[in-house]
Design an enzyme around this catalytic site. Sequence first.
Site, PDB file in Angstrom:
ATOM      1  N   CYS A  17       0.801  -1.231   0.000  1.00  0.00           N
ATOM      2  CA  CYS A  17       0.000   0.000   0.000  1.00  0.00           C
ATOM      3  C   CYS A  17       0.834   1.281   0.000  1.00  0.00           C
ATOM      4  CB  CYS A  17      -0.940  -0.028   1.201  1.00  0.00           C
ATOM      5  SG  CYS A  17      -2.172  -1.330   1.078  1.00  0.00           S
TER       6      CYS A  17
HETATM    7  N1  LIG Z   1      -2.643  -6.669   0.970  1.00  0.00           N
HETATM    8  C1  LIG Z   1      -3.333  -5.680   1.510  1.00  0.00           C
HETATM    9  O1  LIG Z   1      -3.262  -5.479   2.732  1.00  0.00           O
HETATM   10  C2  LIG Z   1      -4.246  -4.800   0.676  1.00  0.00           C
HETATM   11  C3  LIG Z   1      -5.156  -3.969   1.348  1.00  0.00           C
HETATM   12  C4  LIG Z   1      -6.013  -3.179   0.609  1.00  0.00           C
HETATM   13  C5  LIG Z   1      -5.966  -3.187  -0.783  1.00  0.00           C
HETATM   14  N2  LIG Z   1      -5.055  -3.983  -1.433  1.00  0.00           N
HETATM   15  C6  LIG Z   1      -5.070  -3.945  -2.896  1.00  0.00           C
HETATM   16  O2  LIG Z   1      -5.707  -5.124  -3.395  1.00  0.00           O
HETATM   17  C7  LIG Z   1      -5.093  -5.546  -4.611  1.00  0.00           C
HETATM   18  C8  LIG Z   1      -4.567  -6.965  -4.451  1.00  0.00           C
HETATM   19  O3  LIG Z   1      -3.574  -6.971  -3.450  1.00  0.00           O
HETATM   20  P1  LIG Z   1      -3.093  -8.301  -2.731  1.00  0.00           P
HETATM   21  O4  LIG Z   1      -2.339  -7.852  -1.528  1.00  0.00           O
HETATM   22  O5  LIG Z   1      -4.212  -9.249  -2.570  1.00  0.00           O
HETATM   23  O6  LIG Z   1      -2.072  -8.867  -3.833  1.00  0.00           O
HETATM   24  P2  LIG Z   1      -1.462 -10.349  -3.878  1.00  0.00           P
HETATM   25  O7  LIG Z   1      -0.235 -10.244  -4.692  1.00  0.00           O
HETATM   26  O8  LIG Z   1      -1.405 -10.935  -2.512  1.00  0.00           O
HETATM   27  O9  LIG Z   1      -2.561 -11.167  -4.674  1.00  0.00           O
HETATM   28  C9  LIG Z   1      -2.906 -10.906  -5.991  1.00  0.00           C
HETATM   29  C10 LIG Z   1      -3.111 -12.242  -6.689  1.00  0.00           C
HETATM   30  O10 LIG Z   1      -3.578 -11.971  -8.011  1.00  0.00           O
HETATM   31  C11 LIG Z   1      -2.982 -12.910  -8.881  1.00  0.00           C
HETATM   32  N3  LIG Z   1      -3.104 -12.393 -10.234  1.00  0.00           N
HETATM   33  C12 LIG Z   1      -2.353 -11.460 -10.872  1.00  0.00           C
HETATM   34  N4  LIG Z   1      -2.849 -11.235 -12.103  1.00  0.00           N
HETATM   35  C13 LIG Z   1      -3.919 -12.042 -12.245  1.00  0.00           C
HETATM   36  C14 LIG Z   1      -4.840 -12.268 -13.299  1.00  0.00           C
HETATM   37  N5  LIG Z   1      -4.766 -11.584 -14.450  1.00  0.00           N
HETATM   38  N6  LIG Z   1      -5.781 -13.207 -13.137  1.00  0.00           N
HETATM   39  C15 LIG Z   1      -5.861 -13.903 -11.985  1.00  0.00           C
HETATM   40  N7  LIG Z   1      -5.028 -13.727 -10.929  1.00  0.00           N
HETATM   41  C16 LIG Z   1      -4.070 -12.791 -11.065  1.00  0.00           C
HETATM   42  C17 LIG Z   1      -1.575 -13.078  -8.349  1.00  0.00           C
HETATM   43  O11 LIG Z   1      -1.004 -14.303  -8.781  1.00  0.00           O
HETATM   44  C18 LIG Z   1      -1.828 -13.049  -6.830  1.00  0.00           C
HETATM   45  O12 LIG Z   1      -2.024 -14.343  -6.304  1.00  0.00           O
HETATM   46  C19 LIG Z   1      -4.021  -4.500  -4.914  1.00  0.00           C
HETATM   47  O13 LIG Z   1      -4.558  -3.503  -5.722  1.00  0.00           O
HETATM   48  C20 LIG Z   1      -3.718  -3.928  -3.540  1.00  0.00           C
HETATM   49  O14 LIG Z   1      -3.195  -2.625  -3.608  1.00  0.00           O
HETATM   50  C21 LIG Z   1      -4.220  -4.799  -0.730  1.00  0.00           C
END
Ligand SMILES: NC(=O)c1ccc[n+]([C@@H]2O[C@H](COP(=O)([O-])OP(=O)(O)OC[C@H]3O[C@@H](n4cnc5c(N)ncnc54)[C@H](O)[C@@H]3O)[C@@H](O)[C@H]2O)c1
Length: 421
Positions: free
Chosen positions: A263
Amino acid sequence: MVTARHVLIVGQGYVGLPLAMRAVETGHDVVGLDVDGARVAGLMAGSSHVADVTDDEVRAAVAGGRYRATDDPASLDPFDVAVITVPTPLADGVPDLGHIDDAAEVIGPLVRPGCLVVLESTTYPGTTDERLAPMLDAQSGLKAGIDFHVGYSPERLDPGNNEWTFTRTPKVVSGLTPESLTAVRGFYDALVDRTVPVSTTRVAELTKLLENTFRHVNIALVNELAVHARALDIDVWEAIEAAGTKPFGFTQFWPGPGVGGHCLPIDPSYLSWRIERQLGVTSRFVVTANDINSQMPGYVVRRVQQGLNRRRKAVNGSRVLVLGIAYKKNTNDARETPADPIVRGLLELGAEVVVHDDHVGPNQLDLVAERVALTDREVTRADAIVLVTDHDDVDYDLVTQHGRYVFDTRNRLRGDGIELL
Ligand SMILES: NC(=O)c1ccc[n+]([C@@H]2O[C@H](COP(=O)([O-])OP(=O)(O)OC[C@H]3O[C@@H](n4cnc5c(N)ncnc54)[C@H](O)[C@@H]3O)[C@@H](O)[C@H]2O)c1
């Protein structure tokens, strides 16, 4: 219990997997699509890669026939609700929406009249209405907001926070049209205790960026203050503690070795990029906060160098034990962790660096330093111990009793030979 609906969640990471488990828990049939085949195989074998989701939860969801993970888009059926939770990184400082585009290409052909698509990934204002919706229209031959619903609902996940869980944390919801908002709200009302509707998807997108930029800027403020207060020989930690007793108008933030995770190092730049691109002006707070926070790992290295110097030691040849490499305590998340530039900075100066962190597995962070167990021998061998992440389950008595020189970036330890950031 709501009527079971077919839910597709694209991305099974820190955001997507807890959402999938909660959707299963509330009676939905859920398919989790992820491009990472190893992750998918692990999930189908009942193994969770996310600390806030247990193996038992995943195993039960799979065994109960309510959850399936797949990396094969061809195996997907049409859905009632699709949620996109894919990464939104920066590429050379510029927002990279490639994962959202890829997700839209998979989802688009499966869109049917009356279904709902929600974007949860953090992104700049305008992404849902000017990028995602037109892509879905083109792929489906239908019209977003008229034939099917589209919305944006940011995630507020705080990994390791047992009080503000997914269910308890209010969720901001928005839709392209009032009808889309009703559909988005209907879906999330069953998952969380409280939804917070806002008037447009752009307001919801900005809300998320505001929350993270607020945090980023305030951390930068106390980081800069920590550096200056140290030079003035004033205890900044005590001042922040005292200020925190003010019952109004002050929010406590703490200095640290730098920001990490998915983030803070990234999201504010989505906001500043959009402002610069659309308005031609600089988002000065974001630029300044990025600048200050990104300099903290270098400041930590300099302080360790000074500390060793006072003990008549050069960094070159000294053994430095870095304690904690996750970006956040009690989690296994090492993305963008400040431990990485700290380790590299110490290595560049010739230190022999070893690291200890029982939470972060070797495949979660490719660090060039050797991993060690926290033993008497390692603690006494170290010329300096740098506490970067203060996980709760660490034997700090061992560190304070036997460490010769401890540099604590978290204000966790007290005693002789301990220096605070
Ligand atoms: N981790 C947090 O605490 C958090 C909190 C709020 C918002 N976010 C936001 O949420 C979103 C996801 O973050 P995250 O932490 O879950 O990321 P992450 O990397 O843990 O998970 C994302 C997943 O998406 C998969 N992926 C990528 N491209 C893909 C596609 N085209 N089709 C299917 N799967 C695909 C990846 O392999 C991965 O497993 C981001 O925009 C992030 O900024 C994250």
